[in-house]
Design a protein around this motif. Structure first.
Motif, PDB file in Angstrom:
ATOM      1  N   LEU A   1      40.157  37.358  34.845  1.00 11.70           N
ATOM      2  CA  LEU A   1      40.194  36.644  36.111  1.00 11.70           C
ATOM      3  C   LEU A   1      38.832  36.010  36.358  1.00 11.70           C
TER       4      LEU A   1
ATOM      5  N   PRO B   1      43.503  32.948  37.154  1.00 12.32           N
ATOM      6  CA  PRO B   1      43.988  33.924  36.185  1.00 12.32           C
ATOM      7  C   PRO B   1      43.905  33.384  34.759  1.00 12.32           C
TER       8      PRO B   1
ATOM      9  N   SER C   1      51.217  35.479  40.049  1.00 15.98           N
ATOM     10  CA  SER C   1      49.885  36.064  39.781  1.00 15.98           C
ATOM     11  C   SER C   1      49.528  37.151  40.782  1.00 15.98           C
TER      12      SER C   1
ATOM     13  N   HIS D   1      46.792  39.533  39.558  1.00 14.06           N
ATOM     14  CA  HIS D   1      45.471  38.901  39.601  1.00 14.06           C
ATOM     15  C   HIS D   1      44.958  38.804  41.046  1.00 14.06           C
TER      16      HIS D   1
ATOM     17  N   HIS E   1      43.411  42.077  42.101  1.00 13.34           N
ATOM     18  CA  HIS E   1      42.076  42.213  41.517  1.00 13.34           C
ATOM     19  C   HIS E   1      41.057  41.351  42.274  1.00 13.34           C
TER      20      HIS E   1
END
Length: 76
Positions: free
Chosen positions: A2, A20, A47, A50, A53
């Motif tokens: 990422l 991503p 995503s 992602h 995160h």
């Protein structure tokens, strides 16, 4: 993987694009610096992992009060 790219930083907010897998497509996440709560401004379809995160990383930046212009996150 990422990539995070800082788009705006002021006393109230930090706004990042998240890419991503080094893709051109991106979403946008924002950190409210006073509360240290990260939220999604523009979701990127497919995503979700992602996005989680990216949100976690923004809150980590807030705790450290360190906002890099570009950052790359890897996991296994």
């Amino acid at each position: 993987m990422l990539s995070l790219v800082l788009k705006q930083l002021n006393e109230e907010k930090a706004i990042y694009e998240f890419h991503p897998n080094a893709d051109v497509a991106y979403g946008i996440v924002e950190l409210e610096r006073k509360s240290n709560v990260a939220t999604v401004k523009e979701q990127l379809q497919g995503s979700e992992w992602h996005t989680v995160h990216a949100l976690n990383k923004l809150e980590e930046y807030g705790v450290l009060n360190l906002f890099p212009k570009i950052d790359t996150i890897y996991w296994y």
